[in-house]
Design a protein around this motif. Structure first.
Motif, PDB file in Angstrom:
ATOM      1  N   PHE A  16      -4.589   6.489  -1.333  1.00  0.00           N
ATOM      2  CA  PHE A  16      -4.060   5.216  -1.019  1.00  0.00           C
ATOM      3  C   PHE A  16      -4.244   4.288  -2.294  1.00  0.00           C
ATOM      4  CE2 PHE A  16      -5.330   7.422   2.656  1.00  0.00           C
ATOM      5  CZ  PHE A  16      -4.377   7.297   3.653  1.00  0.00           C
ATOM      6  N   LYS A  17      -3.088   3.420  -2.782  1.00  0.00           N
ATOM      7  CA  LYS A  17      -3.001   2.730  -3.674  1.00  0.00           C
ATOM      8  C   LYS A  17      -2.621   1.368  -3.151  1.00  0.00           C
ATOM      9  CE  LYS A  17      -2.150   6.104  -7.177  1.00  0.00           C
ATOM     10  NZ  LYS A  17      -1.329   6.494  -8.438  1.00  0.00           N
ATOM     11  N   LEU A  18      -3.289   0.322  -3.504  1.00  0.00           N
ATOM     12  CA  LEU A  18      -2.858  -1.177  -3.302  1.00  0.00           C
ATOM     13  C   LEU A  18      -2.385  -1.866  -4.575  1.00  0.00           C
ATOM     14  CD1 LEU A  18      -3.215  -3.564  -1.329  1.00  0.00           C
ATOM     15  CD2 LEU A  18      -5.541  -3.848  -2.237  1.00  0.00           C
TER      16      LEU A  18
ATOM     17  N   VAL B 125       0.854  -1.155   0.041  1.00  0.00           N
ATOM     18  CA  VAL B 125       0.079  -0.191   0.132  1.00  0.00           C
ATOM     19  C   VAL B 125       0.805   1.189   0.200  1.00  0.00           C
ATOM     20  CG1 VAL B 125      -1.904   1.329   1.072  1.00  0.00           C
ATOM     21  CG2 VAL B 125      -1.676  -1.260   1.300  1.00  0.00           C
ATOM     22  N   THR B 126       0.606   2.057  -0.906  1.00  0.00           N
ATOM     23  CA  THR B 126       1.250   3.572  -1.017  1.00  0.00           C
ATOM     24  C   THR B 126       0.490   4.438  -0.367  1.00  0.00           C
ATOM     25  OG1 THR B 126       0.739   3.950  -3.270  1.00  0.00           O
ATOM     26  CG2 THR B 126       2.843   2.792  -2.786  1.00  0.00           C
ATOM     27  N   GLY B 127       0.706   5.534   0.220  1.00  0.00           N
ATOM     28  CA  GLY B 127      -0.099   6.709   0.621  1.00  0.00           C
ATOM     29  C   GLY B 127       0.669   7.942   0.163  1.00  0.00           C
ATOM     30  N   SER B 128      -0.140   9.029  -0.290  1.00  0.00           N
ATOM     31  CA  SER B 128       0.480   9.945  -0.695  1.00  0.00           C
ATOM     32  C   SER B 128      -0.599  11.196  -0.434  1.00  0.00           C
ATOM     33  CB  SER B 128       0.968  10.375  -2.280  1.00  0.00           C
ATOM     34  OG  SER B 128      -0.290  10.203  -2.934  1.00  0.00           O
ATOM     35  N   GLY B 129       0.081  12.330   0.046  1.00  0.00           N
ATOM     36  CA  GLY B 129      -0.918  13.559   0.394  1.00  0.00           C
ATOM     37  C   GLY B 129      -1.777  13.312   1.577  1.00  0.00           C
ATOM     38  N   ASN B 130      -1.525  12.278   2.391  1.00  0.00           N
ATOM     39  CA  ASN B 130      -2.388  11.945   3.559  1.00  0.00           C
ATOM     40  C   ASN B 130      -2.168  12.923   4.595  1.00  0.00           C
ATOM     41  OD1 ASN B 130       0.193  10.080   3.168  1.00  0.00           O
ATOM     42  ND2 ASN B 130      -0.462   9.232   5.401  1.00  0.00           N
ATOM     43  N   SER B 131      -3.121  13.387   5.328  1.00  0.00           N
ATOM     44  CA  SER B 131      -3.172  14.557   6.277  1.00  0.00           C
ATOM     45  C   SER B 131      -4.176  14.125   7.183  1.00  0.00           C
ATOM     46  CB  SER B 131      -3.104  15.949   5.549  1.00  0.00           C
ATOM     47  OG  SER B 131      -3.280  16.658   6.592  1.00  0.00           O
ATOM     48  N   PRO B 132      -4.210  14.334   8.492  1.00  0.00           N
ATOM     49  CA  PRO B 132      -5.183  14.391   9.197  1.00  0.00           C
ATOM     50  C   PRO B 132      -5.965  15.614   9.525  1.00  0.00           C
ATOM     51  CG  PRO B 132      -3.226  14.776  10.443  1.00  0.00           C
ATOM     52  CD  PRO B 132      -2.834  14.757   8.975  1.00  0.00           C
ATOM     53  N   ALA B 133      -7.167  15.306  10.049  1.00  0.00           N
ATOM     54  CA  ALA B 133      -7.984  16.608  10.243  1.00  0.00           C
ATOM     55  C   ALA B 133      -7.646  17.171  11.546  1.00  0.00           C
ATOM     56  CB  ALA B 133      -9.424  16.017  10.376  1.00  0.00           C
ATOM     57  N   THR B 134      -7.117  16.230  12.564  1.00  0.00           N
ATOM     58  CA  THR B 134      -6.846  16.739  14.108  1.00  0.00           C
ATOM     59  C   THR B 134      -5.143  17.026  13.967  1.00  0.00           C
ATOM     60  OG1 THR B 134      -8.604  15.604  14.820  1.00  0.00           O
ATOM     61  CG2 THR B 134      -7.059  16.322  16.252  1.00  0.00           C
ATOM     62  N   ASP B 135      -4.807  18.004  14.305  1.00  0.00           N
ATOM     63  CA  ASP B 135      -3.271  18.221  14.273  1.00  0.00           C
ATOM     64  C   ASP B 135      -2.652  17.317  15.495  1.00  0.00           C
ATOM     65  OD1 ASP B 135      -0.939  19.749  13.939  1.00  0.00           O
ATOM     66  OD2 ASP B 135      -1.256  21.121  15.230  1.00  0.00           O
ATOM     67  N   ASN B 136      -1.363  16.958  15.081  1.00  0.00           N
ATOM     68  CA  ASN B 136      -0.565  16.171  15.940  1.00  0.00           C
ATOM     69  C   ASN B 136      -1.216  14.949  16.622  1.00  0.00           C
ATOM     70  OD1 ASN B 136       1.712  17.835  16.080  1.00  0.00           O
ATOM     71  ND2 ASN B 136       0.585  19.345  17.442  1.00  0.00           N
ATOM     72  N   VAL B 137      -1.445  13.960  15.599  1.00  0.00           N
ATOM     73  CA  VAL B 137      -2.090  12.515  15.846  1.00  0.00           C
ATOM     74  C   VAL B 137      -1.066  11.575  15.125  1.00  0.00           C
ATOM     75  CG1 VAL B 137      -4.321  13.325  16.281  1.00  0.00           C
ATOM     76  CG2 VAL B 137      -3.723  12.878  13.840  1.00  0.00           C
ATOM     77  N   LEU B 138      -1.029  10.360  15.901  1.00  0.00           N
ATOM     78  CA  LEU B 138      -0.583   9.209  15.310  1.00  0.00           C
ATOM     79  C   LEU B 138      -1.253   8.334  14.098  1.00  0.00           C
ATOM     80  CD1 LEU B 138       1.012   7.296  18.244  1.00  0.00           C
ATOM     81  CD2 LEU B 138       2.243   8.542  16.406  1.00  0.00           C
ATOM     82  N   PHE B 139      -0.825   8.218  13.133  1.00  0.00           N
ATOM     83  CA  PHE B 139      -1.210   7.327  11.937  1.00  0.00           C
ATOM     84  C   PHE B 139      -1.212   5.696  12.485  1.00  0.00           C
ATOM     85  CE2 PHE B 139      -0.826   5.851   7.532  1.00  0.00           C
ATOM     86  CZ  PHE B 139      -2.369   6.174   7.139  1.00  0.00           C
TER      87      PHE B 139
END
Length: 186
Positions: free
Chosen positions: A178-180, A49-63
């Motif tokens: 997200f690409k599989l 799985v590749t991810g690009s441009g992934n960003s959380p709505a909430t600041d300073n959180v773990l993925f």
């Protein structure tokens, strides 16, 4: 013996492996999404799985990343692995989380340029054995703190993992692609 030059593709500001040998399966685009999931893993295949441009709505959180069995029912325990990172300033960090796969030991910011590109390879997850994984990426924590990250480990229960789910520790996935991919493992 002939040497073959292998080049890498680039996703956003992160580097992923050359997709040679990998077959594209599907893509999911996040837009204020609680989770992104891929299901239907088959035995005899490795998945990436590749991810690009992934960003959380909430600041300073773990993925966080969870593996799942038929249903899907996602596993929230029995992960044996670690992630580590090195900041642009040379500081290093690491952690071990047993409740999920994490791509970085650092939280991620949510400003426009604070994305976290990554790739994650899962080795034959649908076989009824422990599921091994590894990956690299980056985490942009704030406008001045950027980390290069790596993760590796396994889920320590011998069961067929047929799904994977991505989410942040709190809040939605504001954006991301997200690409599989899959490849035969024999």
């Amino acid at each position: 013996m002939t040497a073959t030059k292998v080049t890498s593709g680039v996703i956003a500001s992160g580097v992923i492996p050359d997709p040679s040998g990998w077959e594209f399966v599907s893509v999911a685009t996040a837009s204020a999404s609680a989770t992104i999931a891929f299901t239907g893993f088959e035995t005899g295949y490795d998945y990436m799985v590749t991810g690009s441009g992934n960003s959380p709505a909430t600041d300073n959180v773990l993925f966080n990343i969870l593996l799942g069995v038929t249903g899907p029912t996602y596993r929230t325990s029995n992960y044996f692995g670690s992630s580590s990172s090195v900041s642009g300033a040379g500081s290093s960090y690491g952690n071990q989380i047993t409740t999920a796969i994490t791509n970085a030991p650092n939280t991620q910011g949510n400003a426009a340029d604070e994305t976290a590109p990554f790739y994650l390879v899962i080795l034959d997850p649908a076989s009824a054995t422990d599921t091994y994984y590894y990956g690299i990426g980056s985490t942009h924590q704030s406008t001045t703190v950027f980390f290069t990250t790596s993760t590796a480990g396994h889920h320590g229960t011998a069961e067929a993992m047929t799904a994977i789910k991505f989410s942040y520790a709190s809040g939605n996935i504001a954006s991301g692609i997200f690409k599989l991919y899959q490849r035969p493992n024999a």
